[in-house]
Every structure is written in C-alpha cells, then in structure tokens.
Design a protein around this motif. Structure first.
Motif, short mmCIF file in Angstrom:
data_model
loop_
_atom_site.label_atom_id
_atom_site.label_comp_id
_atom_site.label_asym_id
_atom_site.label_seq_id
_atom_site.Cartn_x
_atom_site.Cartn_y
_atom_site.Cartn_z
N PRO A 1 0.83 -1.20 0.00
CA PRO A 1 0.00 0.00 0.00
C PRO A 1 0.86 1.24 0.00
O PRO A 1 1.96 1.24 0.55
N PRO A 2 0.40 2.32 -0.62
CA PRO A 2 1.16 3.56 -0.60
C PRO A 2 1.21 4.11 0.81
O PRO A 2 0.41 3.73 1.66
N PRO A 3 2.17 5.02 1.10
CA PRO A 3 2.23 5.60 2.43
C PRO A 3 0.89 6.18 2.83
O PRO A 3 0.29 6.96 2.10
N GLY A 4 0.40 5.76 4.00
CA GLY A 4 -0.86 6.29 4.49
C GLY A 4 -2.04 5.40 4.20
O GLY A 4 -3.16 5.73 4.57
N ALA A 5 -1.86 4.26 3.54
CA ALA A 5 -3.00 3.41 3.22
C ALA A 5 -2.89 2.08 3.93
O ALA A 5 -1.86 1.45 3.93
N GLY A 6 -3.99 1.65 4.55
CA GLY A 6 -4.05 0.32 5.13
C GLY A 6 -4.67 -0.62 4.14
O GLY A 6 -4.88 -0.29 2.98
N ARG A 7 -5.01 -1.84 4.59
CA ARG A 7 -5.55 -2.81 3.63
C ARG A 7 -6.99 -2.47 3.27
O ARG A 7 -7.40 -2.55 2.14
N ALA B 1 -15.04 -7.63 11.39
CA ALA B 1 -14.37 -7.71 12.69
C ALA B 1 -13.63 -9.03 12.80
O ALA B 1 -14.00 -10.03 12.19
N GLY B 2 -12.53 -9.02 13.58
CA GLY B 2 -11.79 -10.25 13.81
C GLY B 2 -10.84 -10.64 12.70
O GLY B 2 -10.33 -11.76 12.69
N VAL B 3 -10.57 -9.73 11.76
CA VAL B 3 -9.67 -10.00 10.65
C VAL B 3 -8.49 -9.03 10.74
O VAL B 3 -8.69 -7.83 10.95
N PRO B 4 -7.24 -9.51 10.61
CA PRO B 4 -6.09 -8.61 10.74
C PRO B 4 -6.17 -7.43 9.78
O PRO B 4 -6.53 -7.57 8.61
N PHE B 5 -5.83 -6.26 10.30
CA PHE B 5 -5.87 -5.01 9.54
C PHE B 5 -4.47 -4.41 9.53
O PHE B 5 -3.89 -4.13 10.57
N ARG B 6 -3.91 -4.24 8.36
CA ARG B 6 -2.51 -3.83 8.19
C ARG B 6 -2.43 -2.32 8.01
O ARG B 6 -2.99 -1.77 7.07
N VAL B 7 -1.70 -1.65 8.91
CA VAL B 7 -1.56 -0.20 8.86
C VAL B 7 -0.10 0.15 8.58
O VAL B 7 0.78 -0.16 9.40
#
Length: 407
Positions: A16-22, A150-156
C-alpha cells in the motif's frame, strides 16, 4: 528460515502507498526518505534522546528466499502466537517491543473487534507502563479509519517508521474510538506475545479509555497482562556491505558455478556444491573432503535424509537461511547437529520451542531431548519446557500423560 519469521515480503509484491491500510485509509503523512546508513540511524538515536525515534527507511524490499534468514534491509514480519479471532477486545491496547538488532518498524497489523471506526497508532521510546497516561511522551505515527469485517487482521503502514536501536525497549499504543475496537488475547501461553532473533513483542495491557490512568490488571491474562493479537513488519538496518555479501551468497547458491563435488540425498537426488564453501560451514564435511581420493573416485557425500531437508541444510551453509518451509524442525536440528552447523542448531531448536503446541509437544520433546545438554540448545530446551508447562497449566491432562509415556 530464522526462527519466528512468518514471511518476507518479496521484491515487487503489492504494498500500500504511504498512508494506506488494507481496507482503511490512513491520513497522509510525510514521504519516506531514501536509504540511511547505520551511522545515520545511530546519530538520529543520539540526537533524539528523550523523544520517540522515527526514521524513514528504503521502500525497496529485498527478497529473501529463506524466509528471513538474511541480514540486509529486508522486509520481515513477526506475528503474535494468538489466532486473530481468539481473544477479547477493548478500546485500546499498549505493548512494548525490545529490539535484538537495529530495526525500523514500518507496519503495525492489529485485529479490530468492530466493523468500522477510526484508529490511531502512537509510539514512544519508553516502556508503556511508565508513560501510558502521558500523551506528551508519545508520537502519533499513523491515523485513519477502518471499515471491514471484525476479527480480521488489519494492516496499517506507518507514516513514520519507528526505529528501535539494538537493546532498547519501545512501546506502541493502538487506539480505537469505539468500544471493543482492538482485540487482544487473555490466554497467553508464554512470557511474551512473540519473539524471534530480531524482536520481542512483550505482553501488554488494554485500556477502556485512551490516556486514562488505569491499566488493565485482570482478572484474566498472564500476571494481569495480555497478548497483543497482530503483527509487526520491519526492516533490519545494517551497513551496505552486508547487502552485498547476502546478494553474492544467494547468487552463489542459486547458480553454483564451477562445482567440484556433490551431496546426494536419501532418494538419490544430487546437489552440485563447492567443497570450499561447505568445508568452512561444517568441520565434519571439511574432514570428509580432506581425505585423499582413490583413482576414479568422485567427491560425493551421501546424507540419509529427504531431499527437501538436504537442500535446506545446504542452502543454510551457503546463505545462512534454510528456507525450510514444510521441513520438519526436528529433522533440521538432527542434521545441523550431525554436521556441526551451530547457527542452524540454534535456529532449529528455537523453532521447535516457539512452535510447540498440545498437538506436537511430544514430537518436539523427542526431537530436542538428545541434544538438550549442548550449550547451543540449552536456552531452547528451557524455553520448550516453559511453553509446555504453560500449556499444561491450562489443564491438558492428556498431554501430560502422553509426555510421561514418551519419556
């Protein structure tokens, strides 16, 4: 693969570009700078005493076929032991990270307990228990919103990479603006959430309200603390010479030009090798190849092991990375000990200790027990026993019976 590395982000993989999560979108931050030398990192650390240490690192990520065994500026991931859907949730969670090498954390992945909401990620060069209610001691490194299951990994991806020098302990604070925004696990089976040769993710605390004075103390968890559920992605920071050595060793292994010997696995599969390389890596092979050859005799060493295990052993001798996905850690420990490859002995033993579960505890004990008095294995043996003890505390009577019968 070095113990604890779940994966290495290959070159060219989508990022992801800088500043974007999944799924969420983080607020735009400053662009990432170009490569920085180790001297620059340490100078930044010295100049930032008392402040959160942040440093932009190269966006290029080197591929490491061995799953994290190399030592250059490569993307690595350390995931916590608890499953994403396993645990409780609260408004926020704090945890410490100790660096065993100079690292720059680029991504924090956490597990939301809600389907949408805003989030913030803060960092500090202090232990969280000392400054958990002092917002001025922290620096905001990511901010945005989340929308998804909910309950799913979120990449920041962090807008500012958090640099942690070797031996230092820093803290992260994941804040949601909803009740149950951040998941954690109260069922810790060890003294930390995760560890490998680069990092230790320590147990942490949840909070019902950001920056409140009260840290969680129970009634559940390990000594009033809980496991972080998520992962960190990071770079190991080292001089450019290291990258050159790693790339050269990888090319030598992948191409193996001008071989002068062979290693043959149990099924007859042969691997072309260089005696000079393997003799330096293994005194056992050095002794074997120092014997004079009879007429018409070829330089061949036969190893009684599956070809996948033999290939992983040879790869480690060339590159320092076994790339042993799907290869039994107990078998790798046996081969490493047989050929006196101390670094692989340590790595395989630690992998056995860290990956122990109720389902494989007996096999892990059987695999490590013959080598438990080896000084290279002692620490892993103690860790294996401690992790099994933590499993037994949960009341697994069948495991206790199986262990007693196996011993």
């Amino acid at each position: 693969a070095r113990q604890g590395f779940d994966s290495v982000v290959p070159e060219g993989a989508p990022r992801p570009p800088p500043g974007a999560g999944r799924r969420g979108v983080a607020a735009a931050g400053p662009p990432m700078a170009g490569p920085r030398s180790m001297e620059g990192v340490l100078a930044t650390s010295a100049a930032s005493a008392g402040k959160p240490l942040v440093l932009a690192v190269p966006t290029a990520i080197h591929d490491d076929p061995g799953g994290g065994g190399g030592r250059g500026l490569m993307g690595r991931r350390l995931s916590c032991r608890s499953e994403p859907t396993h645990g409780q949730s609260q408004c926020s969670f704090l945890f410490d990270v100790t660096a065993r090498n100079d690292v720059a954390v680029t991504v924090v992945a956490y597990v939301p307990g809600v389907t949408e909401g805003n989030f913030e990620i803060w960092a500090t060069p202090n232990e969280h228990e000392r400054v958990h209610q002092t917002q001025q001691a922290w620096q905001l490194v990511a901010k945005g919103s989340y929308s998804g299951p909910a309950g799913v990994p979120f990449r920041v991806q962090l807008q500012q990479c958090v640099t942690i020098p070797r031996g230092e302990r820093h803290a992260f604070y994941v804040i949601g603006h909803n009740t149950n925004a951040v998941c954690f696990s109260p069922d810790g089976s060890g003294a930390n959430s995760a560890e490998n040769l680069d990092l230790v993710i320590h147990l942490g605390h949840f909070k019902s309200y950001p920056w409140e004075s009260q840290l969680s103390t129970g009634p559940f968890g390990h000594n009033g603390m809980q496991e972080f559920v998520g992962a960190l992605e990071y770079h190991v920071l080292q001089p450019p010479a290291v990258d050159h050595v790693i790339a050269t060793a990888a090319d030598l292994w992948n191409n193996r030009p001008f071989p002068d010997a062979q290693v043959v696995a149990r099924d007859g599969k042969a691997f072309d090798v260089h005696r000079a390389v393997l003799s330096v890596a293994s005194p056992v092979l050095a002794a074997a190849w120092s014997q004079p050859l009879r007429e018409n005799q070829e330089r061949v060493v036969k190893i009684d092991a599956a070809p996948q295990a033999v290939e992983a052993l040879l790869r480690f001798m060339y590159t320092g990375s076994a790339g042993a996905e799907g290869v039994d850690s107990g078998e790798m420990l046996r081969l490493a000990h047989l050929f006196t490859v101390h670094a692989l002995v340590r790595e395989s033993a630690m992998r056995l200790a860290n990956e122990v579960s109720a389902g494989n505890a007996v096999a892990s004990v059987r695999a490590m027990r013959p080598f438990r008095e080896d000084s290279v294995v002692e620490a892993a043996w103690r860790k294996l026993l401690a992790n099994i003890q933590a499993i037994l505390v949960g009341g697994n009577g069948q495991l206790l019976e199986d262990l007693l019968l196996s011993l």
